[in-house]
Design a protein around this motif. Structure first.
Motif, mmCIF file in Angstrom:
data_model
loop_
_atom_site.group_PDB
_atom_site.id
_atom_site.type_symbol
_atom_site.label_atom_id
_atom_site.label_comp_id
_atom_site.label_asym_id
_atom_site.label_seq_id
_atom_site.Cartn_x
_atom_site.Cartn_y
_atom_site.Cartn_z
ATOM 1 N N ALA A 1 1.732 15.280 -6.594
ATOM 2 C CA ALA A 1 1.132 14.329 -7.271
ATOM 3 C C ALA A 1 1.363 13.832 -8.700
ATOM 4 O O ALA A 1 1.324 12.667 -8.712
ATOM 5 N N LYS A 2 1.150 14.841 -9.946
ATOM 6 C CA LYS A 2 1.280 14.540 -11.016
ATOM 7 C C LYS A 2 2.706 14.183 -11.478
ATOM 8 O O LYS A 2 2.815 13.529 -11.445
ATOM 9 N N THR B 1 0.830 -1.179 0.498
ATOM 10 C CA THR B 1 0.073 0.313 -0.212
ATOM 11 C C THR B 1 0.457 1.012 0.184
ATOM 12 O O THR B 1 1.598 1.353 1.162
ATOM 13 N N LEU B 2 1.016 1.728 -0.959
ATOM 14 C CA LEU B 2 1.835 3.416 -0.948
ATOM 15 C C LEU B 2 1.074 4.461 -1.226
ATOM 16 O O LEU B 2 -0.665 4.623 -0.906
ATOM 17 N N ALA B 3 1.280 5.485 -0.278
ATOM 18 C CA ALA B 3 0.655 6.622 0.142
ATOM 19 C C ALA B 3 0.948 8.340 -0.929
ATOM 20 O O ALA B 3 2.088 8.341 -0.553
ATOM 21 N N ILE B 4 0.059 8.601 -1.562
ATOM 22 C CA ILE B 4 0.664 9.916 -2.232
ATOM 23 C C ILE B 4 -0.462 11.145 -1.873
ATOM 24 O O ILE B 4 -1.299 10.815 -1.116
ATOM 25 N N GLY B 5 0.421 12.053 -1.550
ATOM 26 C CA GLY B 5 0.150 13.184 -0.889
ATOM 27 C C GLY B 5 -0.521 14.569 -2.494
ATOM 28 O O GLY B 5 0.514 14.179 -3.848
ATOM 29 N N LYS B 6 -1.578 14.668 -2.895
ATOM 30 C CA LYS B 6 -2.453 15.310 -3.023
ATOM 31 C C LYS B 6 -1.710 16.359 -3.633
ATOM 32 O O LYS B 6 -1.094 17.207 -2.116
ATOM 33 N N GLY B 7 -1.948 16.689 -4.545
ATOM 34 C CA GLY B 7 -1.107 18.391 -4.454
ATOM 35 C C GLY B 7 -0.181 19.104 -5.571
ATOM 36 O O GLY B 7 0.168 17.815 -6.554
ATOM 37 N N ARG B 8 0.565 19.585 -5.629
ATOM 38 C CA ARG B 8 2.184 20.315 -6.360
ATOM 39 C C ARG B 8 2.695 18.573 -7.472
ATOM 40 O O ARG B 8 2.840 18.321 -8.539
#
Ligand code: PRP
Length: 208
Positions: free
Chosen positions: A14-15, A5-12
């Protein structure tokens, strides 16, 4: 089927993080940054991605809800997160800086008001200079505080420098360079060593 399981932060960042994962052949076909969905699966279904607020990524990883996180070093430092930091992805490159309307002297013994999203980092930086601060915690638009006399300066992230410039502020001192990192839950690294190492190795190749 899913292994990590991988957590990625939203926002600049992420892309850029998703692009880097794609380069490493880790694709999330259903991913859409504008979607309200919070969980996405990799094409081969081996990775479950939690798409969360950037400031919360270290919490998901520390709690073991995510084995791995992709997060800015700013959040790691501010939250003094207890996790392994394995890889610099060389994206989300920016710096922590002190900025103000006027060129204020950062002198030992002085007490100043500092507006920031990062009170721990600010306190530590000024403590090293022998200064005490009143940290005013804000959650955004930090640059406004000195303009309206609410603080003497700010401690914030500077990326392109346009927010500082457009608000007539000057950088007084840079604190440190930051970028996006891969972090891992300590217990997970013991129980899922192979899966986690494979994931990191794939990313390492595309970063280098
Ligand atoms: C961040 C940071 C600065 C700005 C720096 O804010 O807090 O305000 O970006 O970037 P720049 O040097 O490229 O102008 P963010 O965009 O996350 O918005 P916020 O003010 O709502 O926190």
């Amino acid at each position: 089927m899913e292994q990590i399981t991988l957590a990625i932060g939203k926002g600049r960042t992420a892309k850029d993080a998703i692009k880097l994962l794609e380069k490493a052949n880790i694709t999330f076909p259903d991913f859409n940054g504008d979607s309200r969905k919070l969980i996405f699966y990799s094409a081969d279904k081996t990775i479950k991605m939690l798409y969360v607020k950037s400031v919360d990524v270290t919490t998901y990883v520390e709690q073991g809800a995510a084995h791995i996180g992709i997060v800015g070093r700013d959040n790691i430092l501010e939250q003094e997160a207890d996790l392994y930091e394995f890889l610099d992805l060389k994206i989300g490159q920016c710096r922590f800086s002190v900025a103000s309307l006027h060129d204020i002297a950062l002198q030992k013994g002085k007490t100043i008001k500092v507006a920031t999203k990062y009170p721990n980092i600010a306190k530590q930086f000024f403590a090293k200079k022998g200064m005490t601060i009143e940290a005013i915690k804000l959650n955004g638009s930090v640059e406004l505080a000195p303009l309206i006399g609410m603080s003497d300066c700010i401690v914030d992230i500077v990326e392109t420098g346009s927010t500082i410039r457009e608000n007539g502020l000057t950088i007084i001192e840079d604190i440190e360079h930051i970028s996006t990192r891969v972090v891992v839950n300590k217990a997970s690294f013991a129980t899922k060593t192979d899966e986690i190492q494979r994931f990191i190795e794939k990313l390492k190749v595309v970063v280098e």
